[in-house]
Design a protein around this motif. Structure first.
Motif, short mmCIF file in Angstrom:
data_model
loop_
_atom_site.label_atom_id
_atom_site.label_comp_id
_atom_site.label_asym_id
_atom_site.label_seq_id
_atom_site.Cartn_x
_atom_site.Cartn_y
_atom_site.Cartn_z
N LEU A 5 -6.20 -8.33 -14.36
CA LEU A 5 -4.83 -7.84 -14.47
C LEU A 5 -4.80 -6.32 -14.57
O LEU A 5 -3.95 -5.66 -13.95
CB LEU A 5 -4.15 -8.46 -15.69
N LEU A 54 -5.59 -4.92 -11.12
CA LEU A 54 -4.50 -5.15 -10.19
C LEU A 54 -3.33 -4.21 -10.46
O LEU A 54 -2.71 -3.67 -9.53
CB LEU A 54 -4.05 -6.61 -10.29
N ALA A 55 -3.03 -3.98 -11.74
CA ALA A 55 -1.94 -3.06 -12.09
C ALA A 55 -2.27 -1.64 -11.65
O ALA A 55 -1.42 -0.95 -11.06
CB ALA A 55 -1.70 -3.10 -13.61
N THR A 87 -2.02 -1.33 -7.83
CA THR A 87 -0.64 -1.34 -7.34
C THR A 87 0.04 0.01 -7.58
O THR A 87 0.69 0.56 -6.69
CB THR A 87 0.16 -2.46 -8.01
N ALA A 113 -10.46 -5.40 -10.28
CA ALA A 113 -9.89 -6.68 -9.86
C ALA A 113 -10.88 -7.53 -9.07
O ALA A 113 -11.04 -8.73 -9.31
CB ALA A 113 -8.63 -6.44 -9.04
N GLY A 161 1.18 -6.78 -4.87
CA GLY A 161 0.60 -6.53 -6.17
C GLY A 161 1.47 -7.00 -7.32
O GLY A 161 0.98 -7.63 -8.26
N LEU A 192 0.54 -10.01 -9.95
CA LEU A 192 0.51 -9.80 -11.40
C LEU A 192 1.32 -10.86 -12.13
O LEU A 192 0.85 -11.47 -13.11
CB LEU A 192 1.07 -8.41 -11.74
N THR A 213 -0.33 -14.35 -11.72
CA THR A 213 -1.56 -14.48 -12.50
C THR A 213 -1.24 -14.81 -13.96
O THR A 213 -1.89 -15.66 -14.58
CB THR A 213 -2.38 -13.18 -12.42
#
Length: 479
Positions: free
Chosen positions: A79, A82-83, A86, A115, A175, A179, A182
């Motif tokens: 997470l 991924l944040a 993005t 990620a 993205g 998020l 997930t």
């Protein structure tokens, strides 16, 4: 479909979609580089950093990211990565000067490493050994093998229809959706805890070593084997040697050396380096052949690659796991690599006056078939000996060797092709270019031949994890 299987399938889809987004980003920007250079005023040498800044951060942080997943929880690391990926994609799309874009690309690489490094470990812990895990690895393998080709198509389409900024903006809705999903569908996991220790010195050594290694190799592909590329490579060797010594003595090593004593892990990672060197070098050289020799534009070049990801999808999603169950993962891996070698053999005959349908398309189909069967089998073998507490670092190691292999292949093939072309200036530009690319294809074939030899000689016919728990597998094979 039972509820457990359905929830696993949804979680797998989310993880693989996010993983593909990260893979796409390594290639989607390639066809947009001329537009980026024209708008932001990059120099010819500086333009390479739009790609290299991402690769250096991504490749250097994969191993550390995988171990962080084991310690603090893989979903949490996924997470966070991924944040960051993005947000930095938004920054890259909004960039108005070269420095901002390069910094955003470096941040993308950091987020992508966090990620990507834990995805395979999450999949392996989500699915017990057996057909379900093999199919899940097949889906993941498609995102890795087909993502780069799809990126070329998407990059050409977005740049031509809109502008280069959209090669980064396209990550935003994907993205954000990944998020949210997930958090909803991927089960949280508990790591062993930071109190169990993280080898800070080892992390610094391996991160610096791999970053310098990727930097030096990428620089060699752009500028040749000069002091500016050889010195970083020498420093990388020193740092990585220091990392190995540190891991042998550390109380809580970042990469337990016992993993490298397991044939499935060591052999699979060496095979991965050689295999990916041939595969990604092939994409680089073929894109140049299509544009500089056959005269295709950027969008047409991307579309020309379409058969490869389509065939990869068919083979990795529906064929590879069945063949591995019927024969053995090693047999499927070696057979797939032989198919790839045949594809490269055909490309070594591609003439300056060639035709896409006659001289390129058959090899693209064969490449898809070979990669689509070989890659899932190889990843399954590499992860077969990973215990739950080591699945993150094992996943990170596989991702690291993929990046190093890709950098080696691209640099070596670019150098070989350029040298041959420069030595044939008297035969005409197109013929000189075609001759350079044919030699590069020969080197690609050589990489894959070595990969097939290593796979056949080192990897076991059938991993013991198919019958035993991962923990027992590690203990048994280490002995």
């Amino acid at each position: 479909m039972p509820e457990v299987a359905r929830s696993r399938a949804v979680a797998l889809g989310v993880l693989c979609a996010a993983s593909m987004m990260v893979v796409l980003d390594s290639s989607i920007v390639a066809v947009a580089l001329p537009s980026i250079q024209a708008e932001l005023g990059f120099s010819a040498a500086g333009l390479a950093w739009v790609v290299n800044a991402y690769l250096v951060a991504f490749g250097g942080l994969l191993l550390l990211s995988g171990r962080l997943g084991d310690l603090v929880g893989r979903r949490r690391v996924f997470l966070a990565g991924l944040a960051l990926f993005t947000v930095s994609s938004l920054a890259a799309g909004l960039a108005t000067n070269a420095g901002v874009l390069v910094a955003a690309r470096f941040a993308q690489g950091v987020g992508g490493a966090l990620a990507s490094a834990v995805v395979l470990g999450m999949i392996v812990t989500m699915y017990p050994p057996g057909p379900g895990r093999a199919r899940a690895i097949g889906v993941y393998s498609f995102t890795q093998a087909g993502g780069a080709s799809i990126g070329l198509i998407a990059g050409g389409a977005l740049t031509q229809a809109l502008n280069w900024h959209w090669t980064f903006y396209v990550n935003l809705p994907i993205g954000v959706a990944a998020l949210v999903l997930t958090l909803l569908v991927v089960e949280a996991d508990r790591g062993t805890g930071l109190r169990s220790g993280i080898d800070t010195l080892g992390a610094v050594l391996v991160t610096g070593g791999v970053m310098l290694l990727v930097f030096g190799i990428a620089g060699a592909g752009d500028h040749g084997w000069t002091a500016g590329t050889v010195l970083p490579l020498a420093a990388a060797v020193v740092l990585l040697a220091g990392f190995v010594l540190r891991q042998a003595r550390a109380r809580t090593p970042l990469l337990p050396l016992r993993l490298l004593r397991v044939r499935a892990v060591a052999g699979a990672n060496l095979t991965m380096v050689l295999m990916v060197a041939g595969f990604l070098g092939f994409q680089f050289v073929t894109a140049l052949y299509l544009q500089k020799v056959l005269g295709l534009d950027a969008l047409s070049t991307g579309i020309a690659f379409l058969p490869t990801p389509v065939v990869i999808a068919l083979c990795s999603l529906w064929l590879s796991d069945r063949l591995s169950a019927r024969f053995s993962p090693r047999a499927v891996l070696v057979a797939g690599l032989v198919v790839v070698i045949v594809a490269f053999g055909l490309l070594t005959q591609a003439p300056a006056s060639g035709s896409y349908f006659v001289h390129v398309l058959p090899s693209l189909v064969l490449m898809g078939a070979g990669a689509g069967t070989a890659i899932p089998a190889l990843i399954g073998l590499a992860m077969s000996a990973a215990s739950p507490t080591d699945s993150g670092v094992t996943s990170g190691l596989i991702s690291t060797t993929q990046q190093v292999g890709g950098a080696i292949g691209t640099a070596v093939l670019a150098t070989v092709a350029a040298s041959r072309t420069a030595g044939l200036a008297d035969v005409g530009a197109r013929e000189a270019l075609a001759s350079g690319y044919r030699l590069a294809y020969g080197f690609s074939a050589g990489f894959v031949v070595l990969a097939a030899v290593v796979a056949a000689a080192v990897l076991a016919r059938r991993p013991r994890a198919a019958q035993e728990s991962p923990e027992l597998c590690v203990a048994g094979q280490a002995r």
